[in-house]
Design a protein around this motif. Structure first.
Motif, short mmCIF file in Angstrom:
data_model
loop_
_atom_site.label_atom_id
_atom_site.label_comp_id
_atom_site.label_asym_id
_atom_site.label_seq_id
_atom_site.Cartn_x
_atom_site.Cartn_y
_atom_site.Cartn_z
N LYS B 29 31.11 23.88 -23.07
CA LYS B 29 29.72 23.26 -22.81
C LYS B 29 28.81 24.09 -22.02
N GLY B 30 27.44 23.87 -22.47
CA GLY B 30 26.65 24.79 -21.77
C GLY B 30 26.10 24.29 -20.44
N GLY B 31 25.66 25.13 -19.59
CA GLY B 31 24.96 24.95 -18.34
C GLY B 31 26.07 24.25 -17.23
N VAL B 32 27.42 24.58 -17.45
CA VAL B 32 27.99 24.28 -16.39
C VAL B 32 28.43 25.34 -15.42
N GLY B 33 27.80 26.49 -15.34
CA GLY B 33 27.72 27.47 -14.56
C GLY B 33 28.64 28.88 -14.66
N LYS B 34 28.61 29.21 -15.99
CA LYS B 34 29.19 30.42 -16.30
C LYS B 34 28.84 31.49 -15.72
N THR B 35 27.42 31.44 -15.86
CA THR B 35 26.72 32.59 -15.44
C THR B 35 26.57 32.98 -13.90
N ALA B 57 27.43 38.70 -22.51
CA ALA B 57 27.62 38.40 -23.86
C ALA B 57 26.99 37.39 -24.47
N ASP B 58 26.18 36.67 -23.82
CA ASP B 58 25.11 35.70 -24.11
C ASP B 58 23.98 36.34 -24.97
N VAL B 59 24.29 37.01 -26.15
CA VAL B 59 23.24 37.48 -26.69
C VAL B 59 21.84 36.63 -27.28
N PRO B 139 28.81 32.97 -23.91
CA PRO B 139 27.86 31.89 -24.09
C PRO B 139 28.45 30.61 -24.33
N ALA B 140 27.72 29.41 -24.39
CA ALA B 140 27.98 28.17 -24.77
C ALA B 140 28.56 28.12 -26.22
N GLY B 141 29.14 27.18 -26.41
CA GLY B 141 29.78 27.03 -27.73
C GLY B 141 30.86 27.65 -28.41
N ILE B 187 36.61 24.55 -10.95
CA ILE B 187 35.89 23.39 -11.12
C ILE B 187 34.70 23.55 -10.29
N ASN B 188 33.54 23.28 -11.19
CA ASN B 188 32.07 23.80 -10.26
C ASN B 188 31.19 22.47 -10.10
N ARG B 189 30.54 22.54 -9.33
CA ARG B 189 29.61 21.41 -8.88
C ARG B 189 30.07 20.00 -8.43
N LEU B 190 31.32 20.44 -7.62
CA LEU B 190 32.04 19.02 -7.22
C LEU B 190 31.13 18.52 -5.84
N VAL B 217 37.54 25.61 -6.53
CA VAL B 217 36.63 24.66 -6.45
C VAL B 217 35.30 24.85 -5.59
N ILE B 218 34.31 24.82 -6.40
CA ILE B 218 32.93 25.28 -6.18
C ILE B 218 32.03 23.94 -5.89
N ALA B 219 31.63 23.75 -4.58
CA ALA B 219 30.99 22.32 -4.71
C ALA B 219 29.45 22.57 -5.18
N ASP B 220 28.78 21.32 -5.38
CA ASP B 220 27.46 21.37 -6.10
C ASP B 220 26.65 21.87 -4.64
N GLU B 221 25.94 22.89 -4.87
CA GLU B 221 25.56 23.70 -3.69
C GLU B 221 23.97 23.89 -3.84
N GLU B 223 22.18 25.50 -2.25
CA GLU B 223 21.71 27.06 -1.87
C GLU B 223 21.77 27.90 -3.12
N ILE B 224 22.63 27.44 -4.03
CA ILE B 224 22.89 28.06 -5.37
C ILE B 224 21.27 28.35 -5.89
N ILE B 225 20.60 27.30 -6.14
CA ILE B 225 19.36 27.50 -6.65
C ILE B 225 18.28 28.48 -6.04
N1 LIG Z 1 27.88 25.16 -7.82
C1 LIG Z 1 26.56 24.90 -8.25
N2 LIG Z 1 25.64 23.96 -7.33
C2 LIG Z 1 24.41 24.03 -7.74
N3 LIG Z 1 24.00 24.36 -9.04
C3 LIG Z 1 24.40 25.17 -9.74
C4 LIG Z 1 26.04 25.36 -9.37
N4 LIG Z 1 26.60 26.02 -10.46
C5 LIG Z 1 25.49 26.35 -11.44
N5 LIG Z 1 24.45 25.71 -10.80
C6 LIG Z 1 23.20 25.54 -11.42
O1 LIG Z 1 23.31 25.07 -12.90
C7 LIG Z 1 22.46 25.80 -13.81
C8 LIG Z 1 23.31 26.43 -15.08
O2 LIG Z 1 24.09 27.35 -14.32
P1 LIG Z 1 24.55 28.78 -15.26
O3 LIG Z 1 23.36 29.20 -15.93
O4 LIG Z 1 25.37 29.33 -14.20
O5 LIG Z 1 25.34 27.82 -16.44
P2 LIG Z 1 25.99 28.40 -18.02
O6 LIG Z 1 27.42 27.74 -18.10
O7 LIG Z 1 25.90 29.93 -17.72
O8 LIG Z 1 24.77 28.09 -18.75
P3 LIG Z 1 24.75 28.37 -20.37
O9 LIG Z 1 25.57 27.70 -21.10
O10 LIG Z 1 23.15 28.16 -20.75
O11 LIG Z 1 25.02 29.94 -20.42
C9 LIG Z 1 21.59 26.72 -13.09
O12 LIG Z 1 20.38 26.34 -12.74
C10 LIG Z 1 22.42 27.03 -11.69
O13 LIG Z 1 21.62 27.58 -10.76
#
Ligand SMILES: Nc1ncnc2c1ncn2[C@@H]1O[C@H](COP(=O)(O)OP(=O)(O)OP(=O)(O)O)[C@@H](O)[C@H]1O
Ligand SMILES: [Mg+2]
Lengths: 140, 282
Positions: B29-35, B57-59, B139-141, B187-190, B217-221, B223-225
């Motif tokens: 899934k995209g946007g879960v916090g890989k990067t 690798a997210d060309v 990359p996602a997918g 586990i991210n954004r708990l 486990v990484i909390a929804d944080e 400060e990450i923003i």
């Molecule tokens: N633990 C966290 N707490 C709060 N925000 C987070 C956390 N992890 C990631 N985010 C936010 O979630 C968004 C998506 O994160 P990120 O770009 O790392 O995801 P991704 O899996 O790499 O996305 P993509 O699939 O598009 O490559 C970003 O805005 C990032 O700041």
């Protein structure tokens, strides 16, 4: 107390709903990703039922129905002939030979697997019995 | 599955150099916090003194350089190296904050299909000769981009948020990877408060389904923003629960016996996080 109240009000935490949905969606996904499991199950199912009645293997249909809270397997297995009652209990005996007990029609149409059915519990024999077309079980 | 083979155990005779570990960070899934995870773990590992290469690798949708704050330094990218336009040394971007960390950026204006899988595999191997860790931001997918990202890796970290869709996708990715990549879970954004209220899947709920070794486990944080805005990953900080969680994951990756946020230590772990969010923060 809170749990009891929740129960009384008929609500459940949304995380439980999520858990349930996840469980169901993954079962469906895993089935969809392993067609050979369904094929093997279909074959085994028909083998077992063939011990009691003669079925039309070509027309067997298996479906999975997703209901709100459950996943159910629906099998449609057309029956061609039923043995005359009182002819013994072919199923649970150690060495029954269903082919011998079946009416002539059954003998003619029954696939080889029917004769081997009583050995279904033995994996080695089951393997040998496998139809050539069946995908060798690669379930993961 | 068969086409996804990890790069394992070259014979010692053929490779006298001790190869580093290539770990792909993936999720389906995209946007879960890989990067975000890749950047922070990169810093957390480098902070321990390890030499770390981060590969985007997210060309086509490059992000890692931004999260690391290195976008102005990027001149060349992975495809330039693969197509032998420049050398690896020319393309590797040294980090601003850590002398142990380097980035190989992705091309923003190219497509995932432009990547030659075999060349990618060779490139990762080349990096493994020079770095202790090669973290690959996938990359996602599960299409070509995923396959190329996974090509040179020998291990996988899967990132999952406590959501039905994310868990489902991780389940799929883990199925594709197979056991060879020894996938481990982050586990991210708990949000511990939501878990307590029964409004979010818990760590146990997620891993009852995925059944993977839990790396952290990484909390929804919030400060990450902020750190992403600044291009200074949170793991650069010495203080704070989330920075600490990244450091702990890095230690675990390095093989240290750090107490993991396991099912058993659930209470104390959540209590700590709860206190953190409850305003005990400086
Ligand atoms: N633990 C966290 N707490 C709060 N925000 C987070 C956390 N992890 C990631 N985010 C936010 O979630 C968004 C998506 O994160 P990120 O770009 O790392 O995801 P991704 O899996 O790499 O996305 P993509 O699939 O598009 O490559 C970003 O805005 C990032 O700041
Ligand atoms: Mg990303």
């Amino acid at each position: 107390m809170i749990e009891w109240l929740k129960k009384m009000l008929g609500t459940q935490p949304s995380s439980n709903t999520a858990k349930e949905r996840l469980r169901l969606v993954l079962m469906t996904d895993h089935l969809a990703l392993a067609p050979e499991i369904i094929e093997n199950m279909k074959r085994d199912l028909v083998d077992v039922i063939s011990r009691y009645v003669e079925v039309d293997r070509q027309k067997v249909e298996i479906d999975f129905e997703r209901e709100d809270r459950a996943l159910a397997m629906m099998a449609s297995i057309p029956i061609i002939a039923v043995n005359r009652p009182g002819g013994g209990t072919p199923a649970d005996e150690a060495e029954p030979t269903p082919a011998a007990e079946a009416p002539p029609a059954a003998q003619a149409t029954a696939s080889p697997s029917v004769a081997a059915t009583p050995t279904a519990g033995d994996p080695a024999k089951r393997k040998r019995r496998k139809k050539p077309s069946a995908n060798p079980a690669t379930a993961h | 599955m068969h086409e996804l083979q990890p790069m394992h155990d070259e014979s010692p005779a053929a490779a006298p150099v001790k190869l580093g570990r290539a770990i792909v960070v993936t999720s389906g899934k995209g946007g879960v916090g890989k990067t975000t995870t890749t950047a922070n773990l990169g810093h957390a590992l480098a902070r321990r003194g390890a030499r770390v290469a981060l590969v985007d690798a997210d060309v086509g949708l490059r992000n890692l350089d931004i999260v690391l704050g290195l976008e102005s330094r990027v001149k060349y990218h992975v495809l330039d190296v693969l197509e032998e336009q420049v050398t690896l040394d020319e393309a590797l971007v040294p980090d601003k904050h850590s002398e142990h960390l380097m980035l190989l950026a992705a091309a923003q204006t190219r497509e995932k299909d432009d990547v030659d899988t075999d060349k990618m595999r060779a490139l990762i191997l080349q990096l493994r000769e020079r770095f202790d860790y090669v973290l690959i931001d996938c990359p996602a997918g599960i299409e070509m981009g995923f396959k190329n990202a996974v090509a040179g890796a020998e291990e996988a970290i899967v990132v999952c948020t406590p959501e039905v869709s994310a868990v489902r996708d991780v389940d799929r990715v883990v199925g594709l990877l197979g056991n060879k990549f020894k996938p481990q879970l982050v586990i991210n954004r708990l949000r511990p408060q939501l878990v307590k209220k029964g409004k979010m899947l818990s760590v146990e709920d997620v891993n009852a389904i995925l059944r993977l070794p839990l790396l952290g486990v990484i909390a929804d944080e919030p400060e990450i923003i902020v750190t992403t805005n600044k291009g200074e990953p949170l793991a650069l900080r010495e203080e704070g629960a989330t920075a600490g969680a990244y450091h702990a994951i890095a230690a675990r990756i390095a093989g240290e016996d750090v107490p993991a946020p396991t099912v058993e230590s659930k209470e104390s772990f959540f209590d700590k996080l709860g206190a953190f969010f409850g305003g005990r923060r400086p």
